[in-house]
Design an enzyme around this catalytic site. Structure first.
Site, short mmCIF file in Angstrom:
data_model
loop_
_atom_site.label_atom_id
_atom_site.label_comp_id
_atom_site.label_asym_id
_atom_site.label_seq_id
_atom_site.Cartn_x
_atom_site.Cartn_y
_atom_site.Cartn_z
N SER A 656 0.84 -1.19 0.00
CA SER A 656 0.00 0.00 0.00
C SER A 656 0.89 1.25 0.00
CB SER A 656 -0.94 -0.03 1.20
OG SER A 656 -1.97 0.92 1.06
N ASP A 747 -8.90 -5.58 -5.29
CA ASP A 747 -8.52 -4.45 -4.46
C ASP A 747 -9.28 -3.20 -4.90
OD1 ASP A 747 -7.28 -2.53 -2.94
OD2 ASP A 747 -5.24 -3.00 -3.57
N HIS A 779 -7.39 -5.70 -0.90
CA HIS A 779 -6.18 -4.93 -0.61
C HIS A 779 -5.22 -5.66 0.33
CE1 HIS A 779 -3.81 -1.32 -0.64
NE2 HIS A 779 -3.94 -1.12 0.66
#
Length: 803
Positions: A656, A747, A779
């Site tokens: 991320s 995601d 995610h």
């Protein structure tokens, strides 16, 4: 080629063969070919030769040892039926790799304490009891009943079971026309028994709106949800959901079930709110009962809410649907009663409501700093509303600040509240001391908070780098878990030895537990590892920065206890996401695996991380891609200067925003890293702002405090140019580090297109790239098989490029 066809073709050929000897020879050859067909030629997975395949097998076996270590998710305590002691139930999860889901089970223990000096004994049940997938378990306040909710397949009824000490006493099936699945995610989730254990309030998805039904003759008028043969259901109007981890979750609403009759009523008046975290208010005059809940506006654009504390929300009170009054009130009053009362008019965020034991105070956490500044997570505050159990809730109640936001903590002092959740009953017997977990620097700690004076005390040991997580209270005693990156979690039992004004509130006892037992292989490997927390001085201290932003930040360093001939192990730099998140000094199975195969870990909590005060956190927005990148490079140089790392053997791993940093680092410092790996990275802000469930994040982190006023669903070319300049893809021409991408196809937070675009661009310029896509993952990439394969490939990738 003929001999590879089926047996009919072989028989036809034999009939035409002139020689018996030739036929015999052919039959022998065909037999050999059938054996080849039955046992195909051995093929290695793409990218593996015979030697690397052997290592792949070895690492996968080791990773299974780590993956099988269980995790305690929750715990509950109850008074024992005997005079002494209590009962504790632990909810535990463990990956089931073959089924690709987490196995969940309950393990019970009797807690006995003979005298104050004898310590405490946990008498564990012989075996755990498995809980079916999709089930939710919530004990009643007295511990005499147990609610089990089973969320079944789409459009199937939800089952509510009420268990007694030895059997199922009630079972109710609630149709999907009443409500959808019950929320159990820890955010919207709210399942609450009332005091006399006759009603349960809970949060579930509103029934889906009806959709058009079609047959071969076209649209069917007056269609119902019951589908008939020869018809199909159309799509209807598109409706926004709440983003990442909440696909098709549109409107969480409150329902109440009568556990005697099974009758279910919805709570009215919340149609413009998405609701969650419901609790029963103390019983008021007559038979009136009120519910208190958190409400998020849902009549405007729904931005992703998972991990996002910056969504405005408030506490509301509403009369429970089964509630009756001693007085017969006019109809107009009844309508007024059905409308929720907004309790927190003067504050932009209110979460996790909890009533004091005497019912006279309503405590709640607030993420007002996140809402006001637009960063997705920030320092929290704790507040109190005085509650009258004899009157109706009022919208003009005073809000008392109990624990304010800490801007710049003094060295070693309380940095502010950063709590993920509160226990359903977080109180000691004095009725005014709350116990909760919070982040303190790079560690998780257990705190006591005096709700009257606001005094905060750290009651987990303060002289170590272990993290402590609160599980449950047992009267005035505390059940917790303690661990470090190199130490498997252990159950701890804390006994209160002072009052709320004392510096040390608890003495801790180790509890022998079967929960975290792991293989001898894991124990042996971890025994050779150690961890510590290193302070990293800020480079180029600036007068333009706040005092908090100039203070040192921290990194967690995991390494071997002894060097071999003064040689350093290869180093993996580990970077958390967020960016306003934190890597804790607690045990991680995945990172412990990477450490055990011969790597040191440098886990960097760069400025902007939680746990260091609000000024340090707020220094990052507007400076992503520069300040955070420089903090990581400074941390690496710091451990190199200390002689803890070899500059020729450094790799980097992040997901991320940690992936944003990973891809920035290999572009801005192209000669620094031998290899890189990233999970769902933010690579291109111009692409993310138009596809993610949190486009506002791009504005807040790119433009800082100006982002909130600049935000638009249609970014200008000027905005897009700034987004590009802040993105890793702006530095792609300089990248030469081999990199592994791990991407979740579902995601919604950082859509797969951002990672694929960056990976394709690297391949175009000849950089070595490997991409793994997990079709059913979001995610987090946390489904058991996906998580397993991710870290197995990370281990192999770093082994290949950093020998």
């Amino acid at each position: 080629m003929i001999f590879r066809q089926n047996s009919i073709q072989v028989v036809i050929l034999l009939l035409c063969w002139p020689s018996q000897a030739a036929q015999t020879s052919l039959l022998s050859f065909c037999s050999e070919m059938e054996n080849v067909e039955a046992s195909p030629l051995k093929k290695s997975p793409r990218g593996l030769d015979e030697n690397s395949e052997e290592e792949y097998s070895t690492l996968s076996t080791l990773l299974q040892h780590f993956a099988s270590i269980p995790t305690v998710d929750k715990a509950w305590t109850f008074k024992s039926t005997s005079e002494k002691g209590s009962q504790c139930m632990f909810s535990i999860s463990q990956p089931n790799l073959l089924a690709n889901q987490n196995r969940r089970y309950i393990l019970s223990s009797h807690i006995s304490k003979e005298s104050a000096n004898d310590g405490v004994i946990f008498e564990w049940a012989a075996f755990p009891i498995e809980m079916p997938s999709g089930s939710i378990m919530v004990p009643s306040p007295s511990g005499s009943k147990l609610l089990v909710v089973r969320n079944l397949e789409t459009n199937s009824p939800t089952t509510f079971e009420i268990w007694g000490p030895s059997r199922v006493e009630k079972e109710f099936h609630v149709s999907s026309s009443v409500h959808g699945s019950v929320y159990s995610d820890g955010w919207f989730e709210g399942i609450s028994w009332n005091d006399d254990e006759t009603f349960i309030a809970y949060v579930a998805e509103e029934p889906s709106p009806s959709k058009p039904v079609f047959t071969n003759s076209g649209y069917k008028k007056g269609s119902s949800s019951d589908m008939e043969c020869g018809s199909w259901e159309g799509q209807g109007d598109w409706e926004e959901d709440w983003g990442e981890t909440y696909p098709r979750k549109r409107e969480p609403a409150i329902f109440v079930i009568n556990i005697n009759s099974g009758e279910v009523h919805s709570v009215e008046g919340t149609n413009k709110l998405s609701v969650g975290q419901v609790v029963w208010a103390p019983a008021s005059r007559g038979l009136q009962q009120y519910l208190v809940f958190v409400g998020w506006p849902s009549d405007t654009r729904k931005l992703g809410i998972k991990y996002c504390y910056n969504r405005p929300c408030a506490l509301y009170a509403v009369r429970a649907p089964f509630s009756k009054s001693e007085d017969r009130e006019p109809r107009t009053h009844a309508i007024e009663e059905a409308s929720p009362v907004k309790l927190t008019q003067r504050i932009s965020s209110a979460l996790f409501p909890r009533f004091s034991p005497d019912g006279k105070a309503l405590m709640f956490l607030s993420a007002k700093s996140s809402v006001d500044t637009w960063v997705h997570s920030a320092t929290q505050s704790l507040h109190r509303i005085d509650w009258s159990i004899d009157g109706k809730p009022t919208a003009d109640a005073d809000i008392v600040d109990v624990v304010p936001i800490v801007m710049c903590p003094d060295d070693g002092c309380f940095p502010g509240l950063y709590s993920v959740r509160l226990l359903s009953k977080p109180w000691l017997s004095d009725g005014y001391t709350m116990i909760l977990s919070s982040v303190w620097g790079s560690t998780e700690v257990i705190l006591s908070v005096n709700m009257l004076s606001g005094k905060v005390s750290r009651i987990s040991p303060g002289n170590c780098s272990f993290s402590w997580s609160l599980l449950a209270l047992d009267g005035d005693n505390i059940i917790a878990v303690s661990s470090s990156p190199s130490d498997v979690p252990e159950i701890k039992y804390g006994s209160i030895v002072g009052n709320s004004s004392a510096e040390a509130l608890a003495s801790w006892q180790d509890i022998s537990s079967p929960i975290y037992r792991c293989s001898e292989k894991v124990t042996s490997l971890l025994s050779s590892r150690q961890s510590s927390i290193i302070k990293i001085p800020v480079r180029d201290i600036s007068e333009n920065l706040t005092a908090g932003a100039n203070k040192p930040y921290e990194s967690i360093f995991v390494s071997s206890k002894c060097k071999s001939h003064d040689l350093c192990d290869p180093l993996i730099v580990v970077l958390h996401g967020g960016p306003h998140f934190i890597s804790l000094s607690s045990f991680s199975k995945s990172l412990a695996f990477l450490s055990s195969i011969g790597y040191s870990l440098l886990i960097v909590n760069y400025r902007g991380s939680l746990g260091f005060g609000e000024e340090a956190l707020q220094s990052l927005p507007g400076k992503i891609g520069s300040q955070d990148v420089n903090d990581v490079l400074a941390a690496i140089d710091h451990v190199i200067d200390m002689g803890l790392a070899d500059p020729s053997k450094i790799t980097v791993l992040g997901g991320s925003h940690g992936g944003f940093l990973t891809t920035h680092l290999i572009g801005q410092a192209p000669d620094k890293f031998a290899a890189a790996a990233t999970r769902n990275p933010v690579c291109s802000l111009p692409l993310m702002v138009g596809t993610a469930d949190i486009p506002d994040w791009c504005y807040a982190e790119t433009f800082g405090h100006l982002g909130k006023s600049m935000y638009t669903e249609a970014p200008s070319s000027e905005h897009l140019a700034v987004f590009h300049s802040k993105s890793p893809i702006a530095h792609i021409s300089k990248v030469k580090t081999p990199i592994l991408f791990l991407l979740g196809a579902k995601d919604l937070r950082v859509p797969i297109c951002t990672g694929l675009q960056y990976a394709r661009a690297l391949k175009e310029k000849g950089t070595e790239v490997k991409v793994l896509v997990f079709p059913e993952d979001n995610h987090a990439i946390d489904r058991p098989q996906s998580d397993f394969e991710s870290f197995l490939n990370i281990g192999m990738w770093f082994k290949k490029h950093c020998k």
